[in-house]
Design a protein around this motif. Structure first.
Motif, mmCIF file in Angstrom:
data_model
loop_
_atom_site.group_PDB
_atom_site.id
_atom_site.type_symbol
_atom_site.label_atom_id
_atom_site.label_comp_id
_atom_site.label_asym_id
_atom_site.label_seq_id
_atom_site.Cartn_x
_atom_site.Cartn_y
_atom_site.Cartn_z
ATOM 1 N N CYS A 317 -9.709 0.771 0.738
ATOM 2 C CA CYS A 317 -8.423 0.857 1.451
ATOM 3 C C CYS A 317 -8.688 0.785 2.943
ATOM 4 C CB CYS A 317 -7.714 2.165 1.088
ATOM 5 S SG CYS A 317 -6.262 2.475 2.095
ATOM 6 N N ALA A 318 -8.029 -0.134 3.614
ATOM 7 C CA ALA A 318 -8.286 -0.357 5.050
ATOM 8 C C ALA A 318 -7.268 0.355 5.943
ATOM 9 C CB ALA A 318 -8.283 -1.852 5.327
ATOM 10 N N CYS A 319 -6.554 1.332 5.399
ATOM 11 C CA CYS A 319 -5.524 2.021 6.198
ATOM 12 C C CYS A 319 -6.062 2.497 7.550
ATOM 13 C CB CYS A 319 -4.999 3.251 5.448
ATOM 14 S SG CYS A 319 -3.561 2.917 4.451
ATOM 15 N N ILE A 322 -6.314 -0.294 9.888
ATOM 16 C CA ILE A 322 -4.974 -0.816 10.208
ATOM 17 C C ILE A 322 -4.301 0.095 11.243
ATOM 18 C CG2 ILE A 322 -2.659 -1.207 9.239
ATOM 19 C CD1 ILE A 322 -4.176 -2.165 6.669
ATOM 20 N N CYS A 332 -6.714 -6.590 4.197
ATOM 21 C CA CYS A 332 -7.248 -5.677 3.178
ATOM 22 C C CYS A 332 -7.297 -6.430 1.854
ATOM 23 C CB CYS A 332 -6.356 -4.442 3.042
ATOM 24 S SG CYS A 332 -6.774 -3.452 1.595
ATOM 25 N N LEU A 334 -7.136 -5.474 -1.065
ATOM 26 C CA LEU A 334 -6.268 -4.977 -2.140
ATOM 27 C C LEU A 334 -4.796 -5.302 -1.907
ATOM 28 C CD1 LEU A 334 -7.766 -1.409 -2.797
ATOM 29 C CD2 LEU A 334 -8.490 -3.624 -3.681
ATOM 30 N N PHE A 335 -4.480 -5.717 -0.691
ATOM 31 C CA PHE A 335 -3.080 -5.931 -0.306
ATOM 32 C C PHE A 335 -2.377 -6.934 -1.223
ATOM 33 C CE2 PHE A 335 0.146 -8.295 2.139
ATOM 34 C CZ PHE A 335 0.981 -7.252 2.496
ATOM 35 N N CYS A 339 -2.903 -3.284 -4.716
ATOM 36 C CA CYS A 339 -2.065 -2.329 -3.977
ATOM 37 C C CYS A 339 -0.701 -2.943 -3.649
ATOM 38 C CB CYS A 339 -2.790 -1.929 -2.689
ATOM 39 S SG CYS A 339 -1.898 -0.687 -1.744
ATOM 40 N N GLY A 346 -3.095 3.287 -0.918
ATOM 41 C CA GLY A 346 -3.222 4.087 0.308
ATOM 42 C C GLY A 346 -1.869 4.431 0.895
ATOM 43 N N MET A 349 0.820 1.929 2.249
ATOM 44 C CA MET A 349 1.679 1.221 1.301
ATOM 45 C C MET A 349 2.711 2.180 0.700
ATOM 46 S SD MET A 349 2.241 -1.813 0.150
ATOM 47 C CE MET A 349 0.950 -3.034 -0.085
ATOM 48 N N CYS A 356 1.474 -1.530 5.751
ATOM 49 C CA CYS A 356 1.284 -2.363 4.554
ATOM 50 C C CYS A 356 2.611 -2.543 3.820
ATOM 51 C CB CYS A 356 0.239 -1.732 3.635
ATOM 52 S SG CYS A 356 -1.372 -1.615 4.432
HETATM 53 FE FE1 SF4 Z 1 -4.755 0.657 1.839
HETATM 54 FE FE2 SF4 Z 1 -3.175 -0.720 0.192
HETATM 55 FE FE3 SF4 Z 1 -2.902 -1.044 2.763
HETATM 56 FE FE4 SF4 Z 1 -5.060 -1.968 1.551
HETATM 57 S S1 SF4 Z 1 -2.971 -2.680 1.240
HETATM 58 S S2 SF4 Z 1 -4.976 -0.855 3.453
HETATM 59 S S3 SF4 Z 1 -5.354 -0.420 -0.030
HETATM 60 S S4 SF4 Z 1 -2.532 0.845 1.639
#
Ligand code: SF4
Length: 366
Positions: A317-319, A322, A332, A334-335, A339, A346, A349, A356
């Motif tokens: 998770c790159a929160c 970000i 990220c 997972l975006f 996620c 995270g 989101m 996110c």
């Molecule tokens: Fe975290 Fe999801 Fe945002 Fe990625 S897309 S930074 S996993 S909240």
């Protein structure tokens, strides 16, 4: 300009931004408020601005900046048999280190009550005299006065089974932490309208004085944001950074001293952990000794400073990056895949003000 602008006025502001944007270098402009992040997403402004104006979302979403070690503390509190956690709804689904949230804790039998005001939390305490009601006080300078009022009211009414776990954060120390971080590159700040309503303009003067950065306190309509950008770009072009107010209909230069006095009666500045930014000196609020009976840290012997666990939960998770403006949500991995708002990994989101969530909702993913 009126509170809302017509298309012609907006087009004119965009032209002004285009004219002022430097041709030879990109500019990083950070908005430091979750409401700005949502407003920018909704308006589609990112797509309309010149390519070399990069709008970054900063640490302005109150739920997103809560550190994992703080989440673990309140999840632990929720496991006390005698405790009712009172919280605003946006904290419910924020996952902690091991991926579980208050909603999960509730599913496992913890007593977690979503309230709509601090007054509701006090009512909950009165209704449940055999239980300890712990209110999760999250948010910035804007929410602290009402939480402080609830503590004062609890003391005046002799409500002894009410306490606050303070997760409050202060914006100016976080801006300074960003500027001291060598990884972070920011040319100017779209400063938060709501927080500034309370604190006024003076706490931001250090941005220009000590760091030579531009700052404009900006409103939330599309034309506000464009006007704020024009003002920022003029400062940058003239190499004359200072802090000015675009959002004059909402912010007085002196802020609201009475609200700050209420906060200062109950709280004092304390070091605080921030997601992505780590421990920042004097960037949080803790309850003063004179109100110690309403401090969940004291009532439940929560160690201070917080548990020494600096690692944040999901490494994918790159929160954190970000919130520092180092990455954009779509960077990220997972975006939009693992996620999404329905299955958030995270806090960025989970929260309606998270970067996110805003990107997901207002881009091709939404
Ligand atoms: Fe975290 Fe999801 Fe945002 Fe990625 S897309 S930074 S996993 S909240």
């Amino acid at each position: 300009m009126k509170q809302t602008a017509n298309k012609r006025q907006l087009a004119k502001l965009i032209q002004q931004v285009e004219r002022l944007a430097p041709a030879d270098k990109p500019l990083n402009i950070m908005e430091v408020c979750g409401a700005h992040t949502m407003a920018i997403g909704k308006s589609g402004l990112r797509q309309l601005l010149p390519d070399n104006i990069r709008l970054l979302s900063g640490p302005g979403c109150p739920v997103c900046v809560i550190h994992d070690c703080e989440i673990e503390v309140y999840l632990e509190l929720a496991r006390h048999r005698n405790v009712i956690i009172a919280t605003f709804g946006d904290l419910l689904r924020v996952p902690g280190k091991k991926g579980s949230s208050l909603a999960d804790a509730r599913g496992q039998g913890a007593k977690v009550s979503v309230v709509y005001s601090t007054l509701d939390a006090l009512k909950l305490a009165k209704k449940n005299p055999g239980k300890e009601v712990v209110f999760l006080g999250a948010g910035f300078e804007t929410t602290a006065p009402t939480v402080a009022m609830s503590v004062i009211q609890a003391q005046e009414e002799g409500i002894e089974n009410f306490s606050v776990y303070s997760l409050h954060k202060l914006v100016p120390p976080a801006l300074e932490a960003l500027l001291l971080d060598k990884e972070v590159k920011i040319d100017g700040f779209i400063l938060p309208g709501h927080v500034s309503t309370i604190i006024g303009v003076e706490p931001y003067y250090f941005l220009a004085r000590e760091y030579h950065k531009a700052g404009v306190i900006t409103g939330f309509e599309t034309h506000d944001i464009l006007q704020g950008l024009v003002m920022l770009l003029e400062q940058i072009r003239e190499d004359n950074p200072y802090v000015e107010i675009q959002y004059r209909r909402g912010v007085l230069p002196q802020g609201i001293p009475l609200a700050r006095q209420v906060t200062a009666r109950v709280f004092e500045p304390a070091d605080a952990w921030w997601r992505g930014l780590g421990l920042i000196p004097k960037s949080g609020l803790r309850i003063r000794e004179s109100f110690r009976n309403y401090d969940a840290n004291k009532k439940f012997n929560i160690p201070e400073p917080y548990p020494n666990e600096k690692e944040e939960s999901n490494k994918n998770c790159a929160c954190g990056d970000i919130l520092k403006g180092i990455k954009l949500p779509q960077e990220c991995r997972l975006f939009g895949r693992a996620c999404t708002p329905l299955n958030p990994v995270g806090p960025c989101m989970v929260s309606s003000e998270g970067a996110c969530a805003a990107y997901y909702r207002f881009t091709e993913f939404g």
